[in-house]
Write a protein that holds these residues in place. Structure first.
Motif, mmCIF file in Angstrom:
data_model
loop_
_atom_site.group_PDB
_atom_site.id
_atom_site.type_symbol
_atom_site.label_atom_id
_atom_site.label_comp_id
_atom_site.label_asym_id
_atom_site.label_seq_id
_atom_site.Cartn_x
_atom_site.Cartn_y
_atom_site.Cartn_z
ATOM 1 N N ILE A 61 0.846 -1.202 0.000
ATOM 2 C CA ILE A 61 0.000 0.000 0.000
ATOM 3 C C ILE A 61 0.881 1.252 0.000
ATOM 4 C CG2 ILE A 61 -1.713 1.319 1.317
ATOM 5 C CD1 ILE A 61 -2.738 -1.452 2.350
ATOM 6 N N ARG A 62 1.913 1.262 0.832
ATOM 7 C CA ARG A 62 2.832 2.410 0.862
ATOM 8 C C ARG A 62 3.495 2.625 -0.493
ATOM 9 N NH1 ARG A 62 5.331 -0.262 5.622
ATOM 10 N NH2 ARG A 62 4.125 0.343 7.463
ATOM 11 N N LYS A 63 3.949 1.537 -1.111
ATOM 12 C CA LYS A 63 4.596 1.647 -2.416
ATOM 13 C C LYS A 63 3.635 2.242 -3.440
ATOM 14 C CE LYS A 63 6.432 -1.051 -6.243
ATOM 15 N NZ LYS A 63 6.535 -2.397 -6.857
ATOM 16 N N GLY A 64 2.396 1.768 -3.444
ATOM 17 C CA GLY A 64 1.428 2.267 -4.405
ATOM 18 C C GLY A 64 1.109 3.732 -4.209
ATOM 19 N N LEU A 65 0.935 4.122 -2.959
ATOM 20 C CA LEU A 65 0.581 5.518 -2.676
ATOM 21 C C LEU A 65 1.751 6.469 -2.851
ATOM 22 C CD1 LEU A 65 -1.662 5.085 0.499
ATOM 23 C CD2 LEU A 65 -2.405 5.752 -1.791
ATOM 24 N N ALA A 66 2.959 5.965 -2.568
ATOM 25 C CA ALA A 66 4.147 6.824 -2.619
ATOM 26 C C ALA A 66 3.848 8.157 -1.938
ATOM 27 C CB ALA A 66 4.597 7.048 -4.071
ATOM 28 N N ALA A 67 3.306 8.074 -0.730
ATOM 29 C CA ALA A 67 2.710 9.243 -0.084
ATOM 30 C C ALA A 67 3.749 10.230 0.428
ATOM 31 C CB ALA A 67 1.817 8.798 1.056
ATOM 32 N N THR A 68 3.580 11.469 0.042
ATOM 33 C CA THR A 68 4.325 12.571 0.644
ATOM 34 C C THR A 68 3.386 13.453 1.461
ATOM 35 O OG1 THR A 68 4.028 13.881 -1.370
ATOM 36 C CG2 THR A 68 6.053 12.591 -1.193
ATOM 37 N N SER A 69 2.116 13.095 1.455
ATOM 38 C CA SER A 69 1.098 13.824 2.220
ATOM 39 C C SER A 69 0.000 12.827 2.587
ATOM 40 C CB SER A 69 0.507 14.963 1.380
ATOM 41 O OG SER A 69 -0.087 14.457 0.204
ATOM 42 N N PRO A 70 -0.842 13.147 3.566
ATOM 43 C CA PRO A 70 -1.921 12.230 3.951
ATOM 44 C C PRO A 70 -2.843 11.922 2.778
ATOM 45 C CG PRO A 70 -1.633 13.938 5.603
ATOM 46 C CD PRO A 70 -0.792 14.342 4.437
ATOM 47 N N LYS A 71 -3.249 10.674 2.672
ATOM 48 C CA LYS A 71 -4.150 10.226 1.612
ATOM 49 C C LYS A 71 -5.472 9.764 2.200
ATOM 50 C CE LYS A 71 -0.917 10.766 -1.496
ATOM 51 N NZ LYS A 71 -1.007 11.870 -2.505
ATOM 52 N N ARG A 72 -6.513 9.795 1.376
ATOM 53 C CA ARG A 72 -7.821 9.267 1.774
ATOM 54 C C ARG A 72 -7.900 7.812 1.358
ATOM 55 N NH1 ARG A 72 -13.316 12.133 0.853
ATOM 56 N NH2 ARG A 72 -13.774 10.646 2.525
ATOM 57 N N HIS A 105 -2.746 8.838 7.434
ATOM 58 C CA HIS A 105 -3.791 8.816 6.411
ATOM 59 C C HIS A 105 -5.185 8.935 7.024
ATOM 60 C CE1 HIS A 105 -0.653 7.925 3.606
ATOM 61 N NE2 HIS A 105 -0.329 6.800 4.229
ATOM 62 N N LYS A 106 -6.127 9.381 6.212
ATOM 63 C CA LYS A 106 -7.526 9.532 6.628
ATOM 64 C C LYS A 106 -8.290 8.309 6.112
ATOM 65 C CE LYS A 106 -7.254 14.579 6.546
ATOM 66 N NZ LYS A 106 -7.241 14.687 8.006
ATOM 67 N N VAL A 107 -8.718 7.457 7.026
ATOM 68 C CA VAL A 107 -9.238 6.141 6.656
ATOM 69 C C VAL A 107 -10.682 5.971 7.117
ATOM 70 C CG1 VAL A 107 -8.828 3.654 6.739
ATOM 71 C CG2 VAL A 107 -6.888 5.241 6.977
ATOM 72 N N ASP A 108 -11.543 5.524 6.176
ATOM 73 C CA ASP A 108 -12.913 5.118 6.484
ATOM 74 C C ASP A 108 -12.972 3.595 6.449
ATOM 75 O OD1 ASP A 108 -14.538 7.696 6.541
ATOM 76 O OD2 ASP A 108 -13.535 7.882 4.610
ATOM 77 N N LEU A 109 -13.615 2.993 7.452
ATOM 78 C CA LEU A 109 -13.697 1.538 7.574
ATOM 79 C C LEU A 109 -15.146 1.082 7.510
ATOM 80 C CD1 LEU A 109 -12.499 -1.294 8.410
ATOM 81 C CD2 LEU A 109 -12.880 -0.566 10.789
ATOM 82 N N ILE A 110 -15.417 0.080 6.651
ATOM 83 C CA ILE A 110 -16.712 -0.590 6.680
ATOM 84 C C ILE A 110 -16.482 -2.097 6.643
ATOM 85 C CG2 ILE A 110 -17.936 1.313 5.561
ATOM 86 C CD1 ILE A 110 -18.105 -0.363 3.019
#
Length: 284
Positions: A37-48, A68-73
């Protein structure tokens, strides 16, 4: 037979405590999934991120801890209760990030989550129990709709047919003769539909192969999703071999995760060593 959502929900109600602790006993599945997941996002900022079918939220909370900002269902009210208990615990302590939302929801239904607003959508459990290809395609379609156009990522997990064969070889190898007809069919279509006397309920589970995962996305989503990679989430340590690392230091767990992620989780010859296979796709 189509999937019974009621049976799946009942199953996870029965095994909810096991599911709440399962990833702690399988550190490679947990860490390699997070690394993918980290590799895919390559995040430099929070992601949804939308975690659809994320159970008690073990990965959702780990991603929230990374900013990150995470919604769980999840389909199971019991698992969502466990996720809410962790949310309440964090809220009371006031020293850890919270999830954006937690709710009961079905991966096959259009959820209350906002379409085209997520950098990543996780389907890390629902397709384990969707028996018909049309149902699996419906769940992926709903995830596709949640993802941002052009660059939204979708992570879809599957269970390998080899995983179940390894399990019965270790626990009860005589099953392949005792239920010879059942396993002849199972090896053809990956459908595991039986009453499990150990837990006292019917189980509907779908298992598959790497070649069939690629074919599924090619048949159903060739015009809407780019297939990025298929990854083993245990590296070469499927069949519970990663449980020996569960009580190891974090330094040692991370060293093994790095080795397996880099060397043994995407090569075709190693995919059969996995219990779980993670497809990574990008919305066009």
């Amino acid at each position: 037979m189509p999937t019974s959502s009621e049976s799946v929900s009942k199953l996870y109600g029965i095994i909810s405590q096991h599911e709440n602790s399962r990833l702690a006993g399988h550190p490679m599945e947990r860490e390699i999934t997070l690394r993918a997941i980290r590799k895919g996002l390559a995040a430099t900022s929070p992601k949804r991120i939308a975690d659809v079918g994320g159970g008690p939220g073990k990965l959702a909370f780990a991603l929230a801890d990374e900013g990150h900002k995470v919604d769980l269902i999840d389909l199971s009210p019991n698992l969502i209760q466990l996720g809410q208990a962790e949310q309440d615990k964090r809220k009371a302590a006031g020293n850890k990030p919270l999830l954006e939302s937690i709710a009961v929801g079905n991966a096959m239904d259009k959820s209350a989550l906002q379409d085209e607003s997520y950098d990543a959508v996780l389907l890390l459990g629902p397709l384990y129990h969707l028996m018909e290809e049309s149902e699996r395609a419906q769940a992926v379609t709903h995830a596709l709709n949640l993802a941002k156009p052009q660059d939204g990522l979708i992570f879809v997990a599957f269970i390998s047919i080899a995983a179940h064969l390894r399990d019965i070889a270790m626990r009860n190898p005589g099953k392949i003769l005792e239920f010879e007809g059942f396993y002849a069919k199972y090896l053809t279509d990956g459908r595991y539909e039986k009453f499990d006397s150990r837990i006292g309920t019917a189980v509907q589970s779908f298992h598959t192969r790497p070649v069939d995962i690629r074919s599924f996305f090619a048949r159903n989503f060739s015009d809407s999703l780019d297939f990025i990679e298929l990854r083993s989430t245990e590296g070469i340590l499927g069949g519970g071999l990663d449980t020996t690392l569960a009580k190891s230091s974090d330094e040692l767990v991370q060293a093994w995760a790095s080795l397996l992620f880099d060397k043994y989780s995407t090569n075709e010859e190693h995919l059969g060593c996995a219990d779980h296979l993670l497809a990574v796709l990008r919305r066009r």
